[in-house]
Design an enzyme around this catalytic site. Structure first.
Site, mmCIF file in Angstrom:
data_model
loop_
_atom_site.group_PDB
_atom_site.id
_atom_site.type_symbol
_atom_site.label_atom_id
_atom_site.label_comp_id
_atom_site.label_asym_id
_atom_site.label_seq_id
_atom_site.Cartn_x
_atom_site.Cartn_y
_atom_site.Cartn_z
ATOM 1 N N GLU A 144 0.804 -1.226 0.000
ATOM 2 C CA GLU A 144 0.000 0.000 0.000
ATOM 3 C C GLU A 144 0.843 1.284 0.000
ATOM 4 O O GLU A 144 0.677 2.157 0.859
ATOM 5 C CB GLU A 144 -1.009 -0.035 1.151
ATOM 6 C CG GLU A 144 -1.942 -1.234 1.015
ATOM 7 C CD GLU A 144 -3.140 -1.241 1.951
ATOM 8 O OE1 GLU A 144 -3.195 -0.406 2.869
ATOM 9 O OE2 GLU A 144 -4.024 -2.095 1.750
ATOM 10 N N GLU A 193 -5.291 -8.458 -0.725
ATOM 11 C CA GLU A 193 -6.088 -8.199 0.479
ATOM 12 C C GLU A 193 -7.502 -7.862 0.051
ATOM 13 O O GLU A 193 -7.709 -7.072 -0.867
ATOM 14 C CB GLU A 193 -5.539 -7.025 1.305
ATOM 15 C CG GLU A 193 -4.228 -7.259 2.008
ATOM 16 C CD GLU A 193 -3.813 -6.054 2.860
ATOM 17 O OE1 GLU A 193 -4.702 -5.292 3.322
ATOM 18 O OE2 GLU A 193 -2.602 -5.861 3.054
#
Length: 533
Positions: free
Chosen positions: A192, A309
């Site tokens: 991320e 995810e």
């Protein structure tokens, strides 16, 4: 038994109520209750079942994988859910003891903790989906960290040393496990990086530089090793990542990114945020379908797409994760995605997860399919049911079910109702899903199978729903103790052990028909298993 089932189906499909003919009405009032019918022919094959749902599962951080209870839970999850790969944060973080520099600034490498972890994964038939993060302190350009366990999120002070570290690691894995094994792994650069101030203090340009040096390090060991990214939050940077690699002639073997089903934000570092489940029926799945479209429209249209995810919510304090609603949510999203993703890695398999520090209650809205004490949540059963499906999918027009068969001649039907009962923006998940939430009736669903080979079968019926394999409801019923005694843990496990709710011996006659009518309530999940004897 067959005739009884067919008769019951006929009654259900033809149910009606008549007005009072004797009250002077010339015509009876006829109302037919709508029924959901799942009609499947054993001989109408769609093709091999796409099992992307069990390609990968998430875990918190690498160091947690050295714990005995974590390993015991993962072995159970592997056995019953069938996951092939596992992805986790913190492989390069200092608590894994990987990297330091001597007084002259020369790198020193140490793989003893990583070896213990990866040896264990391979011993139970799993493989690592290797996330390259976060930055070892001795290599970091700054001090900013994330989470209770202090993962450093700054760029490297020296990109050549970063590349040397990644190269040395790839060489070590090759020497220890062999190139054929490592060829089957995936190497994902960072996590991320678009959340500046969260997981990455650098810019997008600096992330691309991090990727460039990492991919060069890995490919210098073996060009066949698979490397990808950008592992972004919110399905971001996909076209930019492909464009950068294409423009700079850099290898890119897959795209990875993330998505969650709540409306606001992307990160809850300490588990304090309030969240609201999105009312968009294509939340999560819409992002994945769009990512696939972005890849198809790019210079690299054949790239694999790994959603490394995903879940209903991105916070480790969201009670929807513990709720019976989550099981139907998982199945709905996987079905909507279809073939668009190469893998969808649910975040995560266990509540042994310390981003916000050790949690203080047995049910705290943790991400896991299992809680600390290895109590199976409803979400766990969504994946065990998926794993029970046969390898051949049958043609099926129902949008909330899978119908399959296996090489033994067994037939499986997994069906659910997903109803988003969340009241909307005025109430946070943290207030809503902690309540006792009785489910409302959705009428009947009729499973109507035809073409089944004649013979004797055992019909097993499994269910997840309100107060059925609903461990959180059991926890509520004992007044939510802050800590569970050993006896309470065993009682909760026993009450929610996933045993069939019904089991009977049946005969399939020469006509090959089987029918079963089920009472369906909001967010129920049923698994019907016909096992040939």
């Amino acid at each position: 038994m067959k005739n009884k089932n067919l008769f019951l189906t006929a009654v259900l499909l033809g149910s009606m109520s008549f007005g009072n003919v004797f009250a002077g009405k010339s015509k009876p009032k006829v109302t037919t209750e709508p029924q959901r019918v799942i009609a499947v022919d054993y001989n109408q094959v769609k093709g091999p079942l796409n099992t992307q749902f069990k390609e990968c599962i998430g875990a918190g951080r690498a160091n947690e994988g050295l714990r005995a209870d974590w390993q015991q839970q993962l072995a159970l999850v592997k056995k019953e859910c069938g996951f092939k790969y596992i992805r986790m944060h913190g492989l390069l973080t200092d608590d894994m003891g990987l990297y330091r520099e001597d007084k002259k600034g020369n790198p020193e490498y140490n793989y003893q903790y990583i070896d213990v972890l990866f040896d264990y994964l391979l011993s139970i038939g799993m493989k690592p989906f290797v996330e390259l993060g976060f930055m070892p302190e001795a290599l970091a350009s700054g001090k900013q960290t994330i989470f209770w366990w202090h993962g450093n999120v700054t760029p490297p002070k020296d990109y050549n040393k970063w590349e040397a570290l990644i190269r040395n690691m790839a060489q070590h894995f090759t020497e220890r496990y062999g190139e054929n094994e490592v060829k089957s792994w995936c190497f994902e650069v960072w996590n991320e990086p678009n959340l500046k101030g969260g997981f990455w203090t650098g810019t997008q340009e600096e992330y691309f530089k991090l990727y460039q040096y990492a991919v060069n390090g890995i490919k210098s060991v073996n060009k066949a090793y698979r490397v990808g990214g950008p592992a972004t939050a919110g399905a971001a940077w996909v076209p930019e990542m492909i464009e950068f690699c294409h423009k700079n002639s850099l290898p890119l073997d897959f795209i990875s990114t993330h998505t969650y089903g709540v409306k606001q934000g992307y990160l809850d570092e300490y588990g304090n945020s309030g969240t609201v489940l999105s009312k968009d029926p294509m939340a999560v799945s819409g992002d994945i379908l769009n990512s696939r479209k972005q890849i198809q429209n790019s210079a690299m249209p054949g790239l694999e797409l790994h959603y490394t995810e995903w879940s209903a919510s991105y916070t480790p304090s969201d009670p929807i994760h513990d709720s019976y609603h989550e099981a139907a949510y998982i199945l709905q999203k996987i079905k909507q995605v279809g073939d668009a993703a190469t893998s969808m890695s649910y975040w995560v398999f266990t509540d042994i997860f310390e981003e916000a520090g050790p949690r203080f209650t047995p049910f705290h809205g943790g991400f896991g399919l299992l809680n600390y004490q290895c109590i199976k949540k409803p979400a766990y059963y969504a994946f065990t049911f998926l794993n029970k499906l046969g390898e051949t999918e049958l043609t099926n027009n129902d949008s909330e079910s899978y119908a399959c068969k296996n090489s033994k001649g067994d037939v499986q039907l997994l069906l659910w109702d997903f109803t988003n009962t969340h009241p909307g923006d005025s109430v946070n998940n943290q207030v809503y899903y902690v309540r006792d939430l009785p489910s409302k009736s959705k009428g009947k669903v009729v499973v109507s199978l035809s073409g089944i080979p004649q013979g004797n079968y055992t019909m097993e019926l499994y269910k997840v729903g309100y107060k059925v394999n609903d461990a959180y409801a059991t926890y509520l019923s004992i007044n939510k103790p802050a800590q569970l005694t050993k006896q309470q843990v065993e009682e909760i496990k026993k009450a929610n052990d996933g045993s069939p709710v019904a089991k009977e011996e049946i005969q399939i006659a020469a006509d090959g028909k089987f029918s079963k009518a089920l009472d369906l309530r909001e967010n129920d999940v049923y698994f019907v298993n016909l096992v040939k004897r």
